[in-house]
Scaffold this motif. Structure first.
Motif, PDB file in Angstrom:
ATOM      1  N   GLY A 180      11.338  -0.843   7.408  1.00  0.00           N
ATOM      2  CA  GLY A 180      10.156  -0.653   8.248  1.00  0.00           C
ATOM      3  C   GLY A 180       9.002  -0.104   7.434  1.00  0.00           C
ATOM      4  N   PRO A 181       7.895   0.109   8.078  1.00  0.00           N
ATOM      5  CA  PRO A 181       6.742   0.649   7.366  1.00  0.00           C
ATOM      6  C   PRO A 181       7.047   2.055   6.859  1.00  0.00           C
ATOM      7  CG  PRO A 181       6.334   0.574   9.726  1.00  0.00           C
ATOM      8  CD  PRO A 181       7.641  -0.099   9.489  1.00  0.00           C
ATOM      9  N   MET A 182       6.527   2.342   5.691  1.00  0.00           N
ATOM     10  CA  MET A 182       6.691   3.684   5.139  1.00  0.00           C
ATOM     11  C   MET A 182       5.891   4.662   5.986  1.00  0.00           C
ATOM     12  SD  MET A 182       8.631   3.629   2.440  1.00  0.00           S
ATOM     13  CE  MET A 182       8.246   5.129   1.581  1.00  0.00           C
ATOM     14  N   PRO A 183       6.363   5.884   6.098  1.00  0.00           N
ATOM     15  CA  PRO A 183       5.587   6.872   6.839  1.00  0.00           C
ATOM     16  C   PRO A 183       4.273   7.170   6.113  1.00  0.00           C
ATOM     17  CG  PRO A 183       7.513   7.875   5.806  1.00  0.00           C
ATOM     18  CD  PRO A 183       7.597   6.403   5.565  1.00  0.00           C
ATOM     19  N   ALA A 184       3.306   7.594   6.848  1.00  0.00           N
ATOM     20  CA  ALA A 184       2.005   7.917   6.264  1.00  0.00           C
ATOM     21  C   ALA A 184       2.077   9.241   5.518  1.00  0.00           C
ATOM     22  CB  ALA A 184       0.954   8.005   7.363  1.00  0.00           C
ATOM     23  N   VAL A 185       1.274   9.367   4.475  1.00  0.00           N
ATOM     24  CA  VAL A 185       1.194  10.655   3.801  1.00  0.00           C
ATOM     25  C   VAL A 185       0.524  11.637   4.749  1.00  0.00           C
ATOM     26  CG1 VAL A 185       1.139   9.697   1.470  1.00  0.00           C
ATOM     27  CG2 VAL A 185      -0.992  10.115   2.652  1.00  0.00           C
ATOM     28  N   THR A 186       0.854  12.887   4.604  1.00  0.00           N
ATOM     29  CA  THR A 186       0.288  13.916   5.482  1.00  0.00           C
ATOM     30  C   THR A 186      -0.351  15.015   4.650  1.00  0.00           C
ATOM     31  OG1 THR A 186       2.410  15.081   5.556  1.00  0.00           O
ATOM     32  CG2 THR A 186       1.971  13.495   7.319  1.00  0.00           C
ATOM     33  N   ASN A 187      -1.147  15.801   5.305  1.00  0.00           N
ATOM     34  CA  ASN A 187      -1.805  16.965   4.706  1.00  0.00           C
ATOM     35  C   ASN A 187      -2.637  16.614   3.476  1.00  0.00           C
ATOM     36  OD1 ASN A 187      -0.746  18.669   6.649  1.00  0.00           O
ATOM     37  ND2 ASN A 187       1.096  19.063   5.474  1.00  0.00           N
ATOM     38  N   LEU A 188      -3.399  15.547   3.573  1.00  0.00           N
ATOM     39  CA  LEU A 188      -4.321  15.199   2.492  1.00  0.00           C
ATOM     40  C   LEU A 188      -5.394  16.278   2.436  1.00  0.00           C
ATOM     41  CD1 LEU A 188      -5.310  13.209   0.329  1.00  0.00           C
ATOM     42  CD2 LEU A 188      -6.533  11.995   2.124  1.00  0.00           C
ATOM     43  N   SER A 189      -5.522  16.910   1.290  1.00  0.00           N
ATOM     44  CA  SER A 189      -6.529  17.963   1.138  1.00  0.00           C
ATOM     45  C   SER A 189      -7.304  17.731  -0.146  1.00  0.00           C
ATOM     46  CB  SER A 189      -5.870  19.346   1.123  1.00  0.00           C
ATOM     47  OG  SER A 189      -4.996  19.465   0.013  1.00  0.00           O
ATOM     48  N   ILE A 205       6.198  11.614   0.020  1.00  0.00           N
ATOM     49  CA  ILE A 205       7.110  10.922   0.935  1.00  0.00           C
ATOM     50  C   ILE A 205       8.419  10.689   0.201  1.00  0.00           C
ATOM     51  CG2 ILE A 205       7.523   8.782   2.208  1.00  0.00           C
ATOM     52  CD1 ILE A 205       4.490   8.602   2.575  1.00  0.00           C
ATOM     53  N   TYR A 206       9.514  11.072   0.821  1.00  0.00           N
ATOM     54  CA  TYR A 206      10.824  10.906   0.209  1.00  0.00           C
ATOM     55  C   TYR A 206      11.053   9.430  -0.135  1.00  0.00           C
ATOM     56  CZ  TYR A 206      15.833  10.733  -0.457  1.00  0.00           C
ATOM     57  OH  TYR A 206      17.071  10.511  -0.981  1.00  0.00           O
ATOM     58  N   GLY A 207      11.432   9.165  -1.361  1.00  0.00           N
ATOM     59  CA  GLY A 207      11.725   7.803  -1.802  1.00  0.00           C
ATOM     60  C   GLY A 207      10.532   7.051  -2.372  1.00  0.00           C
ATOM     61  N   ALA A 208       9.331   7.573  -2.209  1.00  0.00           N
ATOM     62  CA  ALA A 208       8.149   6.880  -2.741  1.00  0.00           C
ATOM     63  C   ALA A 208       8.109   7.032  -4.256  1.00  0.00           C
ATOM     64  CB  ALA A 208       6.874   7.440  -2.122  1.00  0.00           C
ATOM     65  N   LYS A 209       7.882   5.939  -4.950  1.00  0.00           N
ATOM     66  CA  LYS A 209       7.820   5.946  -6.413  1.00  0.00           C
ATOM     67  C   LYS A 209       6.392   6.152  -6.919  1.00  0.00           C
ATOM     68  CE  LYS A 209      12.139   4.242  -7.173  1.00  0.00           C
ATOM     69  NZ  LYS A 209      13.004   5.179  -6.565  1.00  0.00           N
ATOM     70  N   SER A 210       5.422   5.692  -6.146  1.00  0.00           N
ATOM     71  CA  SER A 210       4.024   5.861  -6.523  1.00  0.00           C
ATOM     72  C   SER A 210       3.149   5.754  -5.275  1.00  0.00           C
ATOM     73  CB  SER A 210       3.600   4.815  -7.554  1.00  0.00           C
ATOM     74  OG  SER A 210       3.635   3.521  -6.995  1.00  0.00           O
ATOM     75  N   TYR A 211       1.905   6.127  -5.445  1.00  0.00           N
ATOM     76  CA  TYR A 211       0.926   6.101  -4.357  1.00  0.00           C
ATOM     77  C   TYR A 211      -0.328   5.397  -4.844  1.00  0.00           C
ATOM     78  CZ  TYR A 211       3.969   9.834  -2.754  1.00  0.00           C
ATOM     79  OH  TYR A 211       5.067  10.559  -2.373  1.00  0.00           O
ATOM     80  N   THR A 212      -0.933   4.620  -3.981  1.00  0.00           N
ATOM     81  CA  THR A 212      -2.228   4.020  -4.272  1.00  0.00           C
ATOM     82  C   THR A 212      -3.286   4.914  -3.646  1.00  0.00           C
ATOM     83  OG1 THR A 212      -1.319   1.789  -4.309  1.00  0.00           O
ATOM     84  CG2 THR A 212      -3.699   1.993  -3.970  1.00  0.00           C
ATOM     85  N   VAL A 213      -4.212   5.367  -4.462  1.00  0.00           N
ATOM     86  CA  VAL A 213      -5.286   6.246  -4.006  1.00  0.00           C
ATOM     87  C   VAL A 213      -6.581   5.458  -4.120  1.00  0.00           C
ATOM     88  CG1 VAL A 213      -6.453   8.452  -4.345  1.00  0.00           C
ATOM     89  CG2 VAL A 213      -4.011   8.230  -4.882  1.00  0.00           C
ATOM     90  N   GLN A 214      -7.324   5.380  -3.028  1.00  0.00           N
ATOM     91  CA  GLN A 214      -8.573   4.620  -3.034  1.00  0.00           C
ATOM     92  C   GLN A 214      -9.709   5.508  -2.559  1.00  0.00           C
ATOM     93  OE1 GLN A 214      -7.438   1.253  -0.505  1.00  0.00           O
ATOM     94  NE2 GLN A 214      -7.396  -0.007  -2.351  1.00  0.00           N
TER      95      GLN A 214
END
Length: 79
Positions: free
Chosen positions: A9-18, A35-44
């Motif tokens: 399913g869809p990955m959960p959203a990141v939280t507490n962006l500060s 997020i548990y299991g996430a290998k990387s994040y795309t930051v835009q």
């Protein structure tokens, strides 16, 4: 042996962006809960009111965005 297709399913959203402002002008530090299991994040990010996003990749729960112009508003998103 039987192959079983597992629906992901869809990955959960990141939280507490500060954000914080480091000592150098034109930079902004972003931090979020990993997020548990996430290998990387795309930051835009983009300048508010424009359509073109600038992307970078982070393998941790934080990154520094550079070359921001003073007195401009920016939009950030992390996936």
């Amino acid at each position: 042996l039987t192959k079983v297709r597992e629906e992901i399913g869809p990955m959960p959203a990141v939280t507490n962006l500060s954000r914080t402002y480091p000592a150098l002008s034109g930079e902004m530090d972003l931090k979020w809960n990993r997020i548990y299991g996430a290998k990387s994040y795309t930051v835009q990010h983009k300048e508010y009111g424009t359509t073109e996003w600038t992307s970078t990749t982070s393998t941790s729960g934080k990154t520094t965005i550079s070359f921001l112009e003073p007195q401009k508003k920016y939009v950030f998103r992390v996936a």
